[in-house]
Design a protein around this motif. Sequence first.
Motif, PDB file in Angstrom:
ATOM      1  N   THR A   1     -39.514  15.136  62.944  1.00 49.84           N
ATOM      2  CA  THR A   1     -38.464  15.349  61.939  1.00 49.84           C
ATOM      3  C   THR A   1     -37.528  14.139  61.902  1.00 49.84           C
ATOM      4  OG1 THR A   1     -37.050  16.488  63.525  1.00 49.84           O
ATOM      5  CG2 THR A   1     -38.526  17.873  62.211  1.00 49.84           C
ATOM      6  N   GLN A   2     -36.591  14.199  60.970  1.00 51.79           N
ATOM      7  CA  GLN A   2     -35.723  13.046  60.708  1.00 51.79           C
ATOM      8  C   GLN A   2     -34.589  12.934  61.733  1.00 51.79           C
ATOM      9  OE1 GLN A   2     -34.653  12.755  56.498  1.00 51.79           O
ATOM     10  NE2 GLN A   2     -36.387  14.068  55.979  1.00 51.79           N
ATOM     11  N   LEU A   3     -33.904  11.783  61.707  1.00 51.22           N
ATOM     12  CA  LEU A   3     -32.792  11.551  62.629  1.00 51.22           C
ATOM     13  C   LEU A   3     -31.667  12.543  62.326  1.00 51.22           C
ATOM     14  CD1 LEU A   3     -32.618   7.625  62.575  1.00 51.22           C
ATOM     15  CD2 LEU A   3     -34.162   9.131  63.854  1.00 51.22           C
ATOM     16  N   GLY A   4     -30.840  12.801  63.339  1.00 51.18           N
ATOM     17  CA  GLY A   4     -29.802  13.827  63.231  1.00 51.18           C
ATOM     18  C   GLY A   4     -28.876  13.657  62.038  1.00 51.18           C
ATOM     19  N   TRP A   5     -28.599  12.410  61.647  1.00 49.12           N
ATOM     20  CA  TRP A   5     -27.661  12.190  60.534  1.00 49.12           C
ATOM     21  C   TRP A   5     -28.399  12.038  59.206  1.00 49.12           C
ATOM     22  CZ3 TRP A   5     -27.915   9.079  64.911  1.00 49.12           C
ATOM     23  CH2 TRP A   5     -28.669   7.913  64.789  1.00 49.12           C
ATOM     24  N   GLU A   6     -29.748  12.174  59.231  1.00 44.82           N
ATOM     25  CA  GLU A   6     -30.499  12.232  57.969  1.00 44.82           C
ATOM     26  C   GLU A   6     -30.663  13.723  57.633  1.00 44.82           C
ATOM     27  OE1 GLU A   6     -32.892   8.071  58.880  1.00 44.82           O
ATOM     28  OE2 GLU A   6     -33.959   9.964  59.112  1.00 44.82           O
ATOM     29  N   ALA A   7     -31.828  14.137  57.149  1.00 42.59           N
ATOM     30  CA  ALA A   7     -32.029  15.568  56.882  1.00 42.59           C
ATOM     31  C   ALA A   7     -32.543  16.199  58.173  1.00 42.59           C
ATOM     32  CB  ALA A   7     -33.015  15.752  55.741  1.00 42.59           C
ATOM     33  N   ILE A   8     -31.603  16.715  58.956  1.00 44.60           N
ATOM     34  CA  ILE A   8     -31.943  17.205  60.299  1.00 44.60           C
ATOM     35  C   ILE A   8     -32.975  18.333  60.210  1.00 44.60           C
ATOM     36  CG2 ILE A   8     -30.018  18.873  60.438  1.00 44.60           C
ATOM     37  CD1 ILE A   8     -29.730  17.969  63.415  1.00 44.60           C
ATOM     38  N   ASP A   9     -33.920  18.329  61.125  1.00 40.76           N
ATOM     39  CA  ASP A   9     -34.979  19.349  61.239  1.00 40.76           C
ATOM     40  C   ASP A   9     -36.008  19.301  60.103  1.00 40.76           C
ATOM     41  OD1 ASP A   9     -33.968  20.381  63.630  1.00 40.76           O
ATOM     42  OD2 ASP A   9     -32.715  21.869  62.616  1.00 40.76           O
ATOM     43  N   GLU A  10     -35.856  18.361  59.165  1.00 40.04           N
ATOM     44  CA  GLU A  10     -36.830  18.265  58.062  1.00 40.04           C
ATOM     45  C   GLU A  10     -37.858  17.177  58.383  1.00 40.04           C
ATOM     46  OE1 GLU A  10     -37.048  20.374  55.815  1.00 40.04           O
ATOM     47  OE2 GLU A  10     -35.076  21.321  55.733  1.00 40.04           O
ATOM     48  N   PRO A  11     -39.089  17.339  57.893  1.00 40.65           N
ATOM     49  CA  PRO A  11     -40.137  16.358  58.206  1.00 40.65           C
ATOM     50  C   PRO A  11     -39.788  14.953  57.715  1.00 40.65           C
ATOM     51  CG  PRO A  11     -41.029  18.249  57.005  1.00 40.65           C
ATOM     52  CD  PRO A  11     -39.548  18.424  57.043  1.00 40.65           C
ATOM     53  N   LEU A  12     -40.476  13.952  58.269  1.00 37.70           N
ATOM     54  CA  LEU A  12     -40.231  12.569  57.866  1.00 37.70           C
ATOM     55  C   LEU A  12     -40.670  12.389  56.416  1.00 37.70           C
ATOM     56  CD1 LEU A  12     -41.659  10.870  61.090  1.00 37.70           C
ATOM     57  CD2 LEU A  12     -39.263  11.302  60.517  1.00 37.70           C
ATOM     58  N   PRO A  13     -39.878  11.649  55.631  1.00 29.95           N
ATOM     59  CA  PRO A  13     -40.293  11.417  54.240  1.00 29.95           C
ATOM     60  C   PRO A  13     -41.487  10.467  54.180  1.00 29.95           C
ATOM     61  CG  PRO A  13     -38.246  10.260  54.733  1.00 29.95           C
ATOM     62  CD  PRO A  13     -38.612  11.024  55.965  1.00 29.95           C
ATOM     63  N   GLU A  14     -42.196  10.505  53.077  1.00 30.12           N
ATOM     64  CA  GLU A  14     -43.382   9.652  52.881  1.00 30.12           C
ATOM     65  C   GLU A  14     -43.078   8.193  53.197  1.00 30.12           C
ATOM     66  OE1 GLU A  14     -46.669  10.209  51.747  1.00 30.12           O
ATOM     67  OE2 GLU A  14     -46.141  12.229  52.427  1.00 30.12           O
ATOM     68  N   ALA A  15     -41.877   7.748  52.770  1.00 35.29           N
ATOM     69  CA  ALA A  15     -41.540   6.327  52.865  1.00 35.29           C
ATOM     70  C   ALA A  15     -41.095   5.908  54.270  1.00 35.29           C
ATOM     71  CB  ALA A  15     -40.436   6.018  51.859  1.00 35.29           C
ATOM     72  N   ALA A  16     -41.003   6.849  55.206  1.00 40.59           N
ATOM     73  CA  ALA A  16     -40.490   6.510  56.541  1.00 40.59           C
ATOM     74  C   ALA A  16     -41.405   5.502  57.229  1.00 40.59           C
ATOM     75  CB  ALA A  16     -40.382   7.777  57.380  1.00 40.59           C
ATOM     76  N   SER A  17     -40.799   4.702  58.124  1.00 43.17           N
ATOM     77  CA  SER A  17     -41.598   3.664  58.785  1.00 43.17           C
ATOM     78  C   SER A  17     -42.611   4.299  59.737  1.00 43.17           C
ATOM     79  CB  SER A  17     -40.690   2.693  59.528  1.00 43.17           C
ATOM     80  OG  SER A  17     -39.876   3.417  60.421  1.00 43.17           O
ATOM     81  N   GLU A  18     -42.289   5.482  60.255  1.00 45.90           N
ATOM     82  CA  GLU A  18     -43.253   6.171  61.116  1.00 45.90           C
ATOM     83  C   GLU A  18     -43.796   7.386  60.369  1.00 45.90           C
ATOM     84  OE1 GLU A  18     -43.418   7.689  65.776  1.00 45.90           O
ATOM     85  OE2 GLU A  18     -41.858   6.302  65.157  1.00 45.90           O
ATOM     86  N   ARG A  19     -45.100   7.608  60.484  1.00 43.37           N
ATOM     87  CA  ARG A  19     -45.733   8.753  59.829  1.00 43.37           C
ATOM     88  C   ARG A  19     -45.444  10.042  60.597  1.00 43.37           C
ATOM     89  NH1 ARG A  19     -50.398   7.362  56.545  1.00 43.37           N
ATOM     90  NH2 ARG A  19     -49.506   5.781  55.192  1.00 43.37           N
ATOM     91  N   ASN A  20     -45.468  11.176  59.912  1.00 41.71           N
ATOM     92  CA  ASN A  20     -45.401  12.457  60.618  1.00 41.71           C
ATOM     93  C   ASN A  20     -46.588  12.566  61.565  1.00 41.71           C
ATOM     94  OD1 ASN A  20     -43.136  14.219  59.563  1.00 41.71           O
ATOM     95  ND2 ASN A  20     -44.030  13.476  57.653  1.00 41.71           N
ATOM     96  N   TRP A  21     -46.332  13.119  62.738  1.00 43.53           N
ATOM     97  CA  TRP A  21     -47.423  13.333  63.690  1.00 43.53           C
ATOM     98  C   TRP A  21     -47.666  14.841  63.804  1.00 43.53           C
ATOM     99  CZ3 TRP A  21     -42.668  11.107  64.982  1.00 43.53           C
ATOM    100  CH2 TRP A  21     -41.796  11.890  65.736  1.00 43.53           C
ATOM    101  N   PRO A  22     -48.888  15.239  64.178  1.00 48.94           N
ATOM    102  CA  PRO A  22     -49.192  16.670  64.262  1.00 48.94           C
ATOM    103  C   PRO A  22     -48.370  17.339  65.360  1.00 48.94           C
ATOM    104  CG  PRO A  22     -51.185  15.328  64.526  1.00 48.94           C
ATOM    105  CD  PRO A  22     -50.037  14.390  64.564  1.00 48.94           C
ATOM    106  N   VAL A  23     -47.906  18.550  65.108  1.00 49.20           N
ATOM    107  CA  VAL A  23     -47.092  19.248  66.109  1.00 49.20           C
ATOM    108  C   VAL A  23     -47.816  20.500  66.612  1.00 49.20           C
ATOM    109  CG1 VAL A  23     -44.930  18.338  65.166  1.00 49.20           C
ATOM    110  CG2 VAL A  23     -45.737  20.590  64.422  1.00 49.20           C
TER     111      VAL A  23
END
Length: 362
Positions: free
Chosen positions: A92-114
């Motif tokens: 999920t995103q950093l605390g001051w971004e959208a907390i608890d929400e998955p990483l956006p498509e454009a993020a430098s790191e891809r979502n990883w399986p949980v």
Amino acid sequence: VVVSPMAQYSCRGGTPDDYYLVHLGSRAHGGAGLVCTEMVCVAADARISPGCAGMYAPEHRDAWRRIVDYVHRNTSAKVAIQLGHAGPKGSTQLGWEAIDEPLPEAASERNWPVIAPSPVPYGPRNQVPREMTRADMDRVLREFMQAARWAAEAGFDWLELHCAHGYLLSAFICPLTNRREDEYGGSLANRCGFPLEVFRAIRGVWPAEKPMSVRISAHDWAPGGNTPDDAIVIARLFKDAGADLIDVSSGQTTRDAKPVYGRMYQTPFADRIRNEVGIATMAVGAIFEPDHVNSILMAGRADLCAIARPHLADPYWTLHAAAQLGYRDVDWPVQYLSGKEQLERNLARAAQLTAEQLEANG
Ligand SMILES: Cc1cc2nc3c(=O)[nH]c(=O)nc-3n(C[C@H](O)[C@H](O)[C@H](O)COP(=O)(O)O)c2cc1C
């Protein structure tokens, strides 16, 4: 007073850098008896966000050792590490971004399986986690054990296992996120089974003379969730497994929770566990005035008070609280002693002025 664990989301590749040295170091200078790290993740896929701290590589151990050494060399504070695994609340995103929400498509790191005890997503936009197999459990056990060994090598004084707030181990304990039909689901004792396995495995490698605590969510604040009565049972199970202290938090296990906030709102749960189970507790949550701390401790409701957000506003919270109460027998950094004297003098003068004004007003 304990500096409560607080994620700073500022690591790269899990390594705590100079920011962490200054952040934790200055809070250690601030008078707290124990400074706790944020949740330190036991694997890359155990992180909440790309910025989370890790203990899954030798370079993490070395980076933490530098911070622990600094605190020991320069202050009288002890340092705790909180070990955890994000489970269904990972990627999920950093605390001051959208907390608890998955990483956006454009993020430098891809979502990883949980992974999680059951395929229950934390929210409508979160990934559906993969249900853990026994092989996953064995891997996670090994990761926790390795992280605990490295934590010992880094010189930490205290280890806390994070079993709260909906992360992996908490998701096992909470009936709303654990729908398993094997021996790790069903009754409360079954749901505590894997967290207890992890606890015992760590207890086996963590130095016997050093304390271990467990942070729990003592209330899910949601229908069908755990209640403070369940927390008594959970605390007893961890006590029997060798825990020295229960760090009593609550909630964040489901988005449906409706917590009732207020000053010291979680302290009643710490109080019950301490006095019904007979184990030391740490109270936490909206404890923000020195009088809160003193009244909790003097009334025997907890053994320690963890303070989080006030320490973000004021690294020297305890030193300032002592000065405010007129308690002078407290260790300031010797380099700062002239600041102590001036602060105490000014506070004493202000108190005297107020007293005189009150008297003059009859
Ligand atoms: C920025 C921030 C990060 C946090 N990160 C963690 C964490 O890593 N582990 C944890 O157990 N609690 C974490 N918490 C919860 C705090 O430790 C604490 O339980 C909560 O903030 C209530 O205490 P307070 O009223 O003194 O802030 C975090 C809280 C904040 C504000």
